[in-house]
Design an enzyme around this catalytic site. Structure first.
Site, PDB file in Angstrom:
ATOM      1  N   ASN A   1     -69.930  -2.570 -17.455  1.00  0.00           N
ATOM      2  CA  ASN A   1     -68.969  -3.043 -16.455  1.00  0.00           C
ATOM      3  C   ASN A   1     -67.580  -2.568 -16.848  1.00  0.00           C
ATOM      4  O   ASN A   1     -67.169  -2.729 -17.998  1.00  0.00           O
ATOM      5  CB  ASN A   1     -68.995  -4.574 -16.391  1.00  0.00           C
ATOM      6  CG  ASN A   1     -68.071  -5.116 -15.312  1.00  0.00           C
ATOM      7  OD1 ASN A   1     -66.852  -5.049 -15.445  1.00  0.00           O
ATOM      8  ND2 ASN A   1     -68.641  -5.629 -14.249  1.00  0.00           N
TER       9      ASN A   1
ATOM     10  N   ALA B   1     -70.898  -3.644 -11.009  1.00  0.00           N
ATOM     11  CA  ALA B   1     -69.697  -4.248 -10.417  1.00  0.00           C
ATOM     12  C   ALA B   1     -69.999  -5.684 -10.013  1.00  0.00           C
ATOM     13  O   ALA B   1     -71.086  -5.974  -9.484  1.00  0.00           O
ATOM     14  CB  ALA B   1     -69.234  -3.461  -9.201  1.00  0.00           C
ATOM     15  N   GLU B   2     -69.032  -6.561 -10.231  1.00  0.00           N
ATOM     16  CA  GLU B   2     -69.230  -7.996 -10.037  1.00  0.00           C
ATOM     17  C   GLU B   2     -69.569  -8.360  -8.594  1.00  0.00           C
ATOM     18  O   GLU B   2     -70.197  -9.386  -8.334  1.00  0.00           O
ATOM     19  CB  GLU B   2     -67.960  -8.777 -10.419  1.00  0.00           C
ATOM     20  CG  GLU B   2     -67.518  -8.632 -11.849  1.00  0.00           C
ATOM     21  CD  GLU B   2     -66.510  -7.508 -12.009  1.00  0.00           C
ATOM     22  OE1 GLU B   2     -66.838  -6.347 -11.655  1.00  0.00           O
ATOM     23  OE2 GLU B   2     -65.407  -7.774 -12.490  1.00  0.00           O
ATOM     24  N   ASN B   3     -69.086  -7.571  -7.640  1.00  0.00           N
ATOM     25  CA  ASN B   3     -69.363  -7.922  -6.255  1.00  0.00           C
ATOM     26  C   ASN B   3     -70.842  -7.736  -5.909  1.00  0.00           C
ATOM     27  O   ASN B   3     -71.337  -8.372  -4.982  1.00  0.00           O
ATOM     28  CB  ASN B   3     -68.461  -7.136  -5.291  1.00  0.00           C
ATOM     29  CG  ASN B   3     -68.428  -5.661  -5.576  1.00  0.00           C
ATOM     30  OD1 ASN B   3     -68.789  -5.202  -6.654  1.00  0.00           O
ATOM     31  ND2 ASN B   3     -67.998  -4.886  -4.601  1.00  0.00           N
ATOM     32  N   GLY B   4     -71.546  -6.883  -6.670  1.00  0.00           N
ATOM     33  CA  GLY B   4     -72.985  -6.769  -6.432  1.00  0.00           C
ATOM     34  C   GLY B   4     -73.510  -5.342  -6.337  1.00  0.00           C
ATOM     35  O   GLY B   4     -74.318  -5.025  -5.464  1.00  0.00           O
TER      36      GLY B   4
END
Lengths: 221, 230
Positions: free
Chosen positions: A26, A49-52
């Protein structure tokens, strides 16, 4: 960060050396986002990525952007073959479950024990922690890439952070434009120097004591 | 198109649900995947004192950011407000209450709300005084955890790429983000969608949000904003 392109690239290149084949990585915004430019082609890595998104590829060509394919910072990206989408809870499940091997992020301060302070500038900016706490606490390896000193010339590597902590004792490695440090169980250890800087420069600009590795490397780029 | 379940409707009809002082949960991440037509409709209706729950406060003219920058919100529960300077400004001025929740834990609180679980245990920020403030601590197997309360809302608004007549939803790439979670957590859930298709047209193996969670579907008119990268 008020740092020249050349120096930013050097830091990204050094951080990229840490990425091994098969890792899930990440990247934070800023210098960390330059890291993929310095990966050799034989390294297979899934950028997370944290959003998916798992398996982010490079930025699209101008005009080819897709507004529904963006990284956590809101900038257009692409998807590599084998990449996938998930909802944000699953993206964080990967982090908390220990499936994200490495996070590379910026910071305001790092303490000699590896405490990370990168989410509040008291009295100035309170942007919120976003995903930084989970990444700092749960990614298997945490690499901080940052300026050695702040704009006023104060050391950012300190004995104790004065800014509110994101997470305590979580940083494994610090890369600045002067040097590279490893945070070990007992000490902060300087392992590498970016020429033309020398030990004296670095001691002077660091806010805590540190050990100097017996195998000190002078980074050749 | 048939409308066998009566779920397909119009913006005007669903705007009847929105009123002063209510709690709205919204899908989207940095404005990506937020429902533009619904947000514009809520803005035009002129309601105020809203509690908004979602990942972030978007940008001043993008996504939920429009409602925040035009002072329609009294409270926000989010993980990040940094991309909307108005949110920070109003917070400093005492006009906007902000409850920060770590991003993934916020998602789990929303999911918990959506699946009927009252709270979750979390070790994220358990020693962090800002995160731990006013939260009960529970000890399980000798380890300390924060009790993080579930979140629900009177109305959830989400964006999806396609819906069928039953409100089964599929999303578009990273615009999925928080939408499937938010879709489950509304007492009433309204989906704004790019395309509405007849029953049977979506592959059952690929439906992300079962229509069970979706009360109303409206067609999207698309976003009227320019992205930061444009």
């Amino acid at each position: 960060m008020g740092m020249g392109v050349e120096i930013r690239n050097k830091l990204a290149r050094r951080a990229a050396e840490e990425i091994r084949n098969g890792m899930v990585v990440n990247l934070g915004i800023g210098i960390p986002s330059l890291v993929p430019n310095f990966l050799s082609e034989d390294i297979n890595v899934m950028f997370h990525a944290e959003n998916g998104i798992t398996g982010m590829g490079p930025s699209p060509q101008k005009g080819e952007e897709d507004e529904n394919l963006c990284n956590a910072g809101g900038f257009p990206v692409t998807l590599k073959p084998g990449g996938s989408y998930c909802d944000s809870s699953i993206a964080f499940g990967m982090i908390r479950r220990g499936r994200v091997d490495m996070t590379i992020l910026g910071s305001l301060q790092v303490s000699e024990k590896g405490d990370l302070a990168n989410w509040i500038v008291p009295g100035k900016r309170v942007p919120g922690m976003g995903g930084a706490m989970e990444l700092a606490q749960k990614a298997k390896k945490v690499i901080v890439v940052m300026n050695h000193c702040d704009k006023q010339g104060n050391p950012k590597i300190v004995k104790q952070c004065t800014f509110p902590l994101t997470s305590s004792a979580c940083v494994d490695m610090i890369v600045t434009e002067l040097a590279v440090f490893q945070v070990t169980e007992h000490n902060l250890v300087m392992t590498e120097i970016f020429p033309p800087y020398n030990i004296e420069n670095i001691v002077k600009n660091t806010g805590c004591d540190f050990k100097i590795s017996d195998n000190l490397r002078y980074i050749p780029y | 198109m048939n409308n066998q379940f009566g779920k397909i409707t119009t913006l005007e009809r669903v705007l009847e649900y929105f009123h002063d002082g209510m709690t709205i949960m919204f899908g989207g991440f940095g404005g990506v995947g937020s429902p533009p037509t619904l947000i514009e409709g809520i803005l035009k209706k002129g309601i105020r004192n809203l509690t908004l729950i979602g990942n972030d406060t978007g940008f001043p003219h993008i996504g939920i950011g429009k409602l925040v920058s035009q002072e329609r919100a009294a409270k926000v529960i989010a993980s990040h407000i940094g991309s909307n300077p108005f949110a920070g400004k109003f917070m400093q001025e005492g006009k906007l209450e902000v409850e920060f929740s770590p991003q993934g834990i916020l998602m789990e609180r929303i999911r918990a709300g959506g699946v009927g679980i009252p709270a979750i245990l979390s070790d994220i920020g358990v020693d962090n005084e800002i995160v731990a403030k006013n939260k009960p601590v529970y000890t399980l197997n000798g380890k300390k955890y924060l009790v993080e309360a579930a979140l629900t809302a009177e109305v959830s608004i989400v964006y999806a790429k396609k819906a069928d007549e039953y409100g089964n939803l599929i999303y578009d790439k990273s615009a999925r983000n928080t939408n499937p979670l938010v879709a489950m957590a509304g007492d009433i859930t309204i989906a704004e969608v790019g395309e509405i298709v007849p029953l049977g047209r979506l592959n059952p193996e690929e439906i992300v949000t079962p229509g069970v969670f979706v009360d109303h579907v409206i067609p999207s008119k698309g976003g009227d904003w320019k992205w930061a990268w444009e």
